[in-house]
Design a protein around this motif. Structure first.
Motif, PDB file in Angstrom:
ATOM      1  N   VAL A  50       0.834  -1.200   0.000  1.00 32.07           N
ATOM      2  CA  VAL A  50       0.000   0.000   0.000  1.00 32.07           C
ATOM      3  C   VAL A  50       0.871   1.253   0.000  1.00 32.07           C
ATOM      4  CG1 VAL A  50      -1.742   1.284   1.295  1.00 32.07           C
ATOM      5  CG2 VAL A  50      -1.882  -1.202   1.159  1.00 32.07           C
ATOM      6  N   LEU A  51       1.892   1.267   0.843  1.00 37.11           N
ATOM      7  CA  LEU A  51       2.762   2.442   0.956  1.00 37.11           C
ATOM      8  C   LEU A  51       3.834   2.497  -0.132  1.00 37.11           C
ATOM      9  CD1 LEU A  51       3.450   2.542   4.809  1.00 37.11           C
ATOM     10  CD2 LEU A  51       1.883   3.961   3.510  1.00 37.11           C
ATOM     11  N   LEU A  52       4.173   1.345  -0.700  1.00 40.75           N
ATOM     12  CA  LEU A  52       5.258   1.206  -1.676  1.00 40.75           C
ATOM     13  C   LEU A  52       6.613   1.550  -1.064  1.00 40.75           C
ATOM     14  CD1 LEU A  52       3.487   2.661  -4.821  1.00 40.75           C
ATOM     15  CD2 LEU A  52       3.652   0.272  -4.091  1.00 40.75           C
ATOM     16  N   MET A  53       6.739   1.377   0.233  1.00 37.06           N
ATOM     17  CA  MET A  53       7.992   1.535   0.973  1.00 37.06           C
ATOM     18  C   MET A  53       7.832   0.760   2.274  1.00 37.06           C
ATOM     19  SD  MET A  53       7.653   5.473   2.324  1.00 37.06           S
ATOM     20  CE  MET A  53       6.873   6.211   0.918  1.00 37.06           C
ATOM     21  N   GLU A  54       8.926   0.628   3.023  1.00 36.76           N
ATOM     22  CA  GLU A  54       8.799  -0.105   4.283  1.00 36.76           C
ATOM     23  C   GLU A  54       7.990   0.712   5.278  1.00 36.76           C
ATOM     24  OE1 GLU A  54      12.550  -1.060   6.119  1.00 36.76           O
ATOM     25  OE2 GLU A  54      12.781   0.944   6.883  1.00 36.76           O
ATOM     26  N   ARG A  55       7.194   0.047   6.072  1.00 31.17           N
ATOM     27  CA  ARG A  55       6.368   0.703   7.090  1.00 31.17           C
ATOM     28  C   ARG A  55       7.208   0.903   8.346  1.00 31.17           C
ATOM     29  NH1 ARG A  55       0.668   1.083   7.737  1.00 31.17           N
ATOM     30  NH2 ARG A  55       0.435  -0.075   5.810  1.00 31.17           N
ATOM     31  N   ARG A  56       7.165   2.100   8.899  1.00 30.71           N
ATOM     32  CA  ARG A  56       7.902   2.425  10.121  1.00 30.71           C
ATOM     33  C   ARG A  56       6.937   3.049  11.116  1.00 30.71           C
ATOM     34  NH1 ARG A  56      13.026   5.380   7.109  1.00 30.71           N
ATOM     35  NH2 ARG A  56      13.782   3.514   6.043  1.00 30.71           N
ATOM     36  N   TRP A  57       7.112   2.719  12.399  1.00 31.88           N
ATOM     37  CA  TRP A  57       6.225   3.292  13.415  1.00 31.88           C
ATOM     38  C   TRP A  57       6.924   3.375  14.759  1.00 31.88           C
ATOM     39  CZ3 TRP A  57       5.747  -1.574  11.454  1.00 31.88           C
ATOM     40  CH2 TRP A  57       5.682  -2.645  12.321  1.00 31.88           C
ATOM     41  N   VAL A  58       6.312   4.134  15.643  1.00 32.27           N
ATOM     42  CA  VAL A  58       6.851   4.345  16.988  1.00 32.27           C
ATOM     43  C   VAL A  58       5.783   3.949  18.001  1.00 32.27           C
ATOM     44  CG1 VAL A  58       6.132   6.778  16.994  1.00 32.27           C
ATOM     45  CG2 VAL A  58       7.889   6.030  18.581  1.00 32.27           C
ATOM     46  N   ILE A  59       6.231   3.349  19.093  1.00 26.48           N
ATOM     47  CA  ILE A  59       5.361   3.090  20.237  1.00 26.48           C
ATOM     48  C   ILE A  59       5.883   3.977  21.359  1.00 26.48           C
ATOM     49  CG2 ILE A  59       4.582   1.405  21.924  1.00 26.48           C
ATOM     50  CD1 ILE A  59       4.704  -0.675  19.706  1.00 26.48           C
ATOM     51  N   PHE A  60       5.073   4.939  21.747  1.00 25.19           N
ATOM     52  CA  PHE A  60       5.489   5.943  22.718  1.00 25.19           C
ATOM     53  C   PHE A  60       5.572   5.357  24.115  1.00 25.19           C
ATOM     54  CE2 PHE A  60       3.700   8.459  19.294  1.00 25.19           C
ATOM     55  CZ  PHE A  60       4.681   9.417  19.138  1.00 25.19           C
ATOM     56  N   ASN A  61       6.490   5.875  24.870  1.00 24.78           N
ATOM     57  CA  ASN A  61       6.617   5.523  26.279  1.00 24.78           C
ATOM     58  C   ASN A  61       5.702   6.461  27.052  1.00 24.78           C
ATOM     59  OD1 ASN A  61       7.461   4.643  28.775  1.00 24.78           O
ATOM     60  ND2 ASN A  61       9.319   5.860  28.768  1.00 24.78           N
ATOM     61  N   GLY A  62       4.500   6.021  27.325  1.00 23.92           N
ATOM     62  CA  GLY A  62       3.527   6.868  28.010  1.00 23.92           C
ATOM     63  C   GLY A  62       2.621   7.568  27.015  1.00 23.92           C
ATOM     64  N   TYR A  63       2.325   8.823  27.291  1.00 22.39           N
ATOM     65  CA  TYR A  63       1.386   9.604  26.494  1.00 22.39           C
ATOM     66  C   TYR A  63       1.886   9.773  25.061  1.00 22.39           C
ATOM     67  CZ  TYR A  63      -1.955  13.319  25.508  1.00 22.39           C
ATOM     68  OH  TYR A  63      -2.963  14.067  24.966  1.00 22.39           O
ATOM     69  N   ALA A  64       1.029   9.524  24.094  1.00 27.08           N
ATOM     70  CA  ALA A  64       1.393   9.626  22.677  1.00 27.08           C
ATOM     71  C   ALA A  64       1.423  11.081  22.251  1.00 27.08           C
ATOM     72  CB  ALA A  64       0.403   8.829  21.825  1.00 27.08           C
ATOM     73  N   GLU A  65       2.603  11.641  22.137  1.00 25.71           N
ATOM     74  CA  GLU A  65       2.799  13.034  21.744  1.00 25.71           C
ATOM     75  C   GLU A  65       3.857  13.070  20.661  1.00 25.71           C
ATOM     76  OE1 GLU A  65       2.972  16.785  20.988  1.00 25.71           O
ATOM     77  OE2 GLU A  65       1.444  16.037  22.346  1.00 25.71           O
ATOM     78  N   ALA A  66       3.467  13.483  19.456  1.00 27.23           N
ATOM     79  CA  ALA A  66       4.377  13.448  18.309  1.00 27.23           C
ATOM     80  C   ALA A  66       5.613  14.303  18.506  1.00 27.23           C
ATOM     81  CB  ALA A  66       3.634  13.880  17.056  1.00 27.23           C
ATOM     82  N   SER A  67       5.524  15.369  19.282  1.00 27.95           N
ATOM     83  CA  SER A  67       6.694  16.218  19.490  1.00 27.95           C
ATOM     84  C   SER A  67       7.715  15.562  20.413  1.00 27.95           C
ATOM     85  CB  SER A  67       6.285  17.582  20.034  1.00 27.95           C
ATOM     86  OG  SER A  67       5.856  17.473  21.371  1.00 27.95           O
ATOM     87  N   ALA A  68       7.383  14.404  20.987  1.00 29.90           N
ATOM     88  CA  ALA A  68       8.329  13.685  21.844  1.00 29.90           C
ATOM     89  C   ALA A  68       9.309  12.849  21.025  1.00 29.90           C
ATOM     90  CB  ALA A  68       7.582  12.801  22.834  1.00 29.90           C
ATOM     91  N   VAL A  69       9.188  12.862  19.698  1.00 31.01           N
ATOM     92  CA  VAL A  69      10.120  12.134  18.835  1.00 31.01           C
ATOM     93  C   VAL A  69      11.292  13.064  18.527  1.00 31.01           C
ATOM     94  CG1 VAL A  69      10.415  11.051  16.576  1.00 31.01           C
ATOM     95  CG2 VAL A  69       8.288  10.728  17.838  1.00 31.01           C
ATOM     96  N   PRO A  70      12.523  12.662  18.886  1.00 31.38           N
ATOM     97  CA  PRO A  70      13.687  13.509  18.597  1.00 31.38           C
ATOM     98  C   PRO A  70      13.902  13.670  17.096  1.00 31.38           C
ATOM     99  CG  PRO A  70      14.238  11.783  20.172  1.00 31.38           C
ATOM    100  CD  PRO A  70      12.876  11.487  19.660  1.00 31.38           C
ATOM    101  N   PRO A  71      14.592  14.726  16.660  1.00 32.56           N
ATOM    102  CA  PRO A  71      14.787  14.989  15.235  1.00 32.56           C
ATOM    103  C   PRO A  71      15.434  13.840  14.464  1.00 32.56           C
ATOM    104  CG  PRO A  71      15.441  16.890  16.517  1.00 32.56           C
ATOM    105  CD  PRO A  71      15.146  15.803  17.490  1.00 32.56           C
ATOM    106  N   SER A  72      16.393  13.161  15.065  1.00 33.50           N
ATOM    107  CA  SER A  72      17.062  12.068  14.348  1.00 33.50           C
ATOM    108  C   SER A  72      16.079  10.943  14.037  1.00 33.50           C
ATOM    109  CB  SER A  72      18.232  11.541  15.172  1.00 33.50           C
ATOM    110  OG  SER A  72      17.794  11.130  16.455  1.00 33.50           O
TER     111      SER A  72
END
Length: 136
Positions: A50-72
């Protein structure tokens, strides 16, 4: 019992049962960041039809807040870079500050001087402001 209902009905408190099952069946752990968030991709880097690329995801430690993902890790999640940060020897520049999640709405939020939410009193007007009068 409370944890069971949280896993079934809420997605913002960490992974749901569906995400946990998907990760167990199709996921391959790639690494963790300094906040304890765990990062996954499809097993063996398999291309998602469906994506035509590998699927990547994150499981947050606690509250799911996208800004908690570091830039790297953000770059890796969004396919900006192909190599995850755990597989590269990246050293931050001396002028780079450590990543902090978005603190808006928390007691640690930035409140500039003059803000009605900041501590202390607001400074008096400096004379560069003239009130509008509808009669003139």
């Amino acid at each position: 019992m409370k944890l069971f209902f949280l896993k079934v009905f809420t997605w913002w408190n960490g992974q749901t049962f569906g995400t946990q099952l998907w990760t167990w069946l199709h996921g391959e752990a790639v690494g963790t960041d300094e906040f304890g968030n765990r990062y996954y991709r499809t097993k063996g880097g398999k291309i998602d039809p469906v994506l035509l690329m590998e699927r990547r995801w994150v499981i947050f430690n606690g509250y799911a807040e996208a800004s908690a993902v570091p830039p790297s890790w953000h770059g890796w999640l969004h396919h900006t870079v192909d190599v995850p940060p755990t597989q590269e020897n990246y050293q931050p520049r001396p002028w780079q500050k450590p990543h902090r999640p978005n603190l808006t709405g928390t007691p640690m939020a930035h409140r500039p001087t003059g803000s009605t939410l900041s501590q202390g009193r607001r400074p008096k007007a400096t004379g560069d402001y003239k009130a509008w009068n509808p009669g003139r």
